[in-house]
Design an enzyme around this catalytic site. Structure first.
Site, PDB file in Angstrom:
ATOM      1  N   THR A 181       0.855  -1.190   0.000  1.00  6.78           N
ATOM      2  CA  THR A 181       0.000   0.000   0.000  1.00  6.78           C
ATOM      3  C   THR A 181       0.889   1.237   0.000  1.00  6.78           C
ATOM      4  OG1 THR A 181      -0.051   0.027   2.402  1.00  6.78           O
ATOM      5  CG2 THR A 181      -1.789  -1.196   1.292  1.00  6.78           C
ATOM      6  N   GLU A 326      -6.053  -2.839  -1.410  1.00  5.99           N
ATOM      7  CA  GLU A 326      -6.580  -3.996  -0.676  1.00  5.99           C
ATOM      8  C   GLU A 326      -7.785  -4.635  -1.357  1.00  5.99           C
ATOM      9  OE1 GLU A 326      -5.623  -1.159   0.601  1.00  5.99           O
ATOM     10  OE2 GLU A 326      -4.762  -1.373   2.609  1.00  5.99           O
ATOM     11  N   LYS A 423     -11.947  13.692  17.732  1.00  8.48           N
ATOM     12  CA  LYS A 423     -13.011  13.512  18.728  1.00  8.48           C
ATOM     13  C   LYS A 423     -12.959  14.668  19.720  1.00  8.48           C
ATOM     14  CE  LYS A 423     -15.457   9.771  20.951  1.00  8.48           C
ATOM     15  NZ  LYS A 423     -15.417   8.338  21.270  1.00  8.48           N
ATOM     16  N   TRP A 428     -17.647  13.506  17.009  1.00  9.23           N
ATOM     17  CA  TRP A 428     -16.670  13.422  15.918  1.00  9.23           C
ATOM     18  C   TRP A 428     -16.714  14.647  14.999  1.00  9.23           C
ATOM     19  CZ3 TRP A 428     -13.129   9.858  16.492  1.00  9.23           C
ATOM     20  CH2 TRP A 428     -13.443   8.671  17.159  1.00  9.23           C
TER      21      TRP A 428
END
Lengths: 529, 529
Positions: A181, A326, A423, A428
């Protein structure tokens, strides 16, 4: 029913048998410098397998490629995978340290390199003790040797040691490829593709609402083969007998436009940046691409206005998509017969999606709400290379790390990374929404919102930007542009600017480094409030 | 990569999630009598699984269906296969003896029947001691009981015993379906389809050069679901979220034309006979089908002139194809963007073809020569139901029993059955070529060439025909029409005619019976030379 292993050598066999004269064209700076039919390519590729095995390489061994999209590179892919070797693609734009880490981690026994990347290889080789053989691909200028590995020239190797090899003849769960990745969110992680996962990915991608590729298409593969399997195109094109155009190293607008015109490309595949280069070139020269029908983009969200501009100037339908290494890599795609609004389309059959909350609980409504995107499918990673545990939740889903919404029509929009969430006071904040608004300010070049520790709230957002050259954004105006568009408590407490934003190899902002730099106080701050 | 079983319940799950409002429409004599979205269909079908399991049926049990193409039948298919039961489709046009033989051979524990086939069932049931349950589908008129099996009404069963069931959750090689071949060349043989074979068949059939089906298509499935999986359409349509139109019992031109017009059908699938009926109806009434884009035909070779006539009158592209029960059933198909000349197209990725000589040796040239057609693939039969050996050659290929040629462009044409070949003086005569020429004579209705034992030559050809009503063909003219077109020694020694040619249930000439009748002297000969 018959036992019939889903191995990808069958793709090239099929192309050789049913579309043997259909061509694979290699370009260099816009000029077609090589062309070969699938039947001849299959024959060369199969004999290359024999040559590789004659060097002592064995099924299961890892072989790296450090190369552009060319016929040699494609021959090497099939030669490796057909013989049960593992094709480990490397991104030549990574640093020597990164590449060496990947080669050593993979224990690659050989490496195939594009000739114009030999200088990089010479720098790299001393750090890679596992490499026994190097094969130099593409046009070769001069010879060289290495202390640690034997050097072969692709064509000469094929001539001297080429021999028919038995392809396939192994279980479909055999590993075919390895790709790390990009590592924008930490250490690069290796993904192992199997023959089965690649085979099913290919069939899935060929559906009429996905790539809808046919034998009459001419496909320009402007997404590098080292980048998440070239979005599957190097396998999909031979499968249907489409003519394939591999542009080599140069992806500038002039080079691509010339190849597209000369080879009558109908379907062009690559990130939006390369098509913007083509657009600029066409605008400057007044050229047209009459054969072009569709352009497949992906990689990052594309504004609707830009899609319309591309469609108008290219005279082609733009298909948006979303994927990741992925996922082999296709996730969602907009159908060819729908006008994309900038969302990334829907999943073709074979990929299951769900949105969950931060605790992994499936959201009661899967439409119109932002959630954590989880995916399941035969071409989705279960466990990273050398990892000791699966990267899956209890239901067998992989956490993409992305935040996403799905609209009423089922179209997916990625709207941030879950790791980037801040947070604050138990709630959030999504930095991507703030970055999206601030990024529209013409004085802002790059922008990132990260969290800083805060005693009272836990975390609070900090806005960091790189102004456009010669510009100095007005901080109050920037923050003012957020009011009414995001909740008041989402508005960053601090605004800083930097001369140069840290970037990862893929060109994305490296937020890990930004966070670390900010936390350690080492960030070069040129201003702030 | 993730473990991810290729089971076909995933198709309906996908449709429910991404195309939940897209409809399945059921017709009756051309009128739409029912419509349901994929989400609601999935819910009903899944609860029907629960109801079936509550009757004591267990994964692996065989359940027959004797039914037309309707919503209930489709619900039953998914209910059975999703729960791991085996869906055994029966052709209602077979004889009671044939049907009983198949049900007994399969040891079916239950049978689902269209209400208008209940009279046939009542005749059949006493011969089928394994049947414990009968489910009456579609519109129900009146009740009845059976001595040996308990009778349930589909909707009432769903209401009283319906319960969510766990779908999938088994190995992809689990058996999903059973279908007996038509038995034109001997005793019907059962073919067992697995979830994997059906799943891969579906993905294969969706390729852009095959059915190219998309979510914006409206598919009329005029090929019966009991006939070789309805050519895969009942699985392919939900997979891409295409609207599906199931015509019920009536496949006459008026009924189909009305449904196609009312439901804006874009893609119509069935044997050429049904489209000729539609053509006649349109010619008689002056109607048009403006939405129709493509018609997929198969089953037997279609003359090019007829293809052109269909394309002109229907305003749609005709795609020709070839398949067989043993292939799930798709073999080859002509691409949507090519004008078919009557050949049956090319194999999509995933089916391997080869032509061999009579001894099974691969022909040196696979183009332009007649050979014995062998096939290999994940959706091709390996061993018939209850057979003790595989039906494969040493390379794992299945012998189709067909003779075929492949042209330079890769298009397949079936040109006879290898069992029908006549060996005369050590050389082969292909009856199909003779039949093709003689069949063009306007006085000839049906024609068959079979071999008779001959002391000198081994076998010699005999021509048997059924004249058109009121016609009496001139034998010398018939034989004369062969001269110069086939080798002289191919010309039949004997010409006979019969009042009625023996036909198999599929409408094809039953050559086995013809050969037996001829050999035993019991053939009713009305003339000859």
């Amino acid at each position: 029913m018959q036992p019939y292993a889903l191995t990808i050598d069958k793709f090239l066999d099929h192309a050789a048998k049913w579309s043997g004269e259909r061509e694979v064209v290699t370009g260099d700076a816009g000029e077609a410098i090589g062309r070969i039919g699938y039947a001849a390519l299959r024959e060369r590729s199969n004999r290359l397998s024999g040559a590789l095995l004659s060097l002592g390489l064995k099924a299961g061994d890892h072989v790296a490629t450090l190369a552009w999209n060319t016929q040699h590179h494609l021959e090497m892919h099939f030669a490796l995978m057909g013989a049960g070797l593992v094709c480990h693609t490397l991104n030549p734009r990574l640093t020597v340290a990164n590449l060496a880490m990947m080669i050593n981690d993979a224990e690659d026994r050989a490496l195939a390199v594009s000739s114009n990347l030999v200088p990089l290889l010479i720098e790299l080789a001393p750090h890679c003790p596992t490499l026994e053989h190097v094969i130099v691909m593409d046009d070769v200028h001069g010879e060289f040797s290495l202390r640690s590995a034997r050097v072969w020239m692709h064509d000469a190797l094929l001539e001297s040691r080429g021999a028919p090899a038995r392809w396939g003849d192994f279980d479909e769960n055999t590993v075919a490829g390895l790709c790390f990745t990009s590592g924008t969110t930490g250490k690069p992680k290796g993904v192992l593709y199997t023959h089965r996962s690649n085979y099913l990915h290919t069939l899935r991608s060929l559906q009429g609402d996905a790539t809808a590729l046919t034998g009459s298409d001419v496909v320009l593969v402007a997404v590098p083969m080292f980048h998440a399997n070239g979005w599957g195109m190097p396998l999909a094109a031979p499968t249907v007998g489409a003519k394939m155009v591999l542009p080599g190293r140069h992806l500038d607008g002039a080079s691509l436009a010339r190849l597209m015109r000369d080879e009558a490309v109908t379907f062009a595949v690559g990130v939006q940046t390369v098509w913007l280069g083509v657009l600029d070139h066409l605008d400057a020269t007044g050229g047209e691409l009459p054969a072009l029908k569709r352009v497949l983009i992906g990689g990052s969200k594309c504004p609707e206005a830009l899609i319309r501009r591309m469609e108008e100037r290219l005279g082609a339908r733009v298909q948006t998509s979303w994927g990741m290494t992925e996922l082999s890599p296709m996730g969602t795609i907009a159908p060819p017969d729908e006008s994309s609004t900038g969302a990334s389309g829907r999943p073709p059959m074979g990929l299951d999606l769900k949105l969950t909350d931060a605790d992994g609980v499936t959201l009661p409504s899967q439409r119109g709400t932002v959630g954590h995107l989880k995916v399941k499918g035969a071409s989705v990673v279960a466990r990273y290379f050398k990892a000791e545990t699966d990267a899956l939740d209890a239901d067998g889903y992989f956490n993409t790390g992305d935040l996403a919404t799905i609209d009423e029509d089922g179209n997916l929009t990625i709207c941030g990374r879950s790791k980037d969430l801040i947070k604050s006071g138990g709630e959030w904040i999504n930095p991507a929404e703030i970055e999206d608004i601030v990024g529209r300010n013409p004085a802002v070049g790059l922008v990132a919102v990260i969290g800083r520790q805060d005693e009272k709230w836990g975390e609070r957002p900090v806005l960091i930007m790189e102004p456009r050259r010669g510009q100095l954004p007005d901080v109050e105006a920037l923050l003012g542009s957020l009011r009414g568009k995001v909740a008041d408590w989402w508005i960053p407490d601090q605004v800083l600017w930097v001369e140069a934003m840290p970037l990862a190899a893929t060109g994305k902002i490296d937020k890990n480094r930004l966070r670390a730099d900010y936390a350690s106080g080492s960030i070069v701050v040129h201003g702030g409030n």
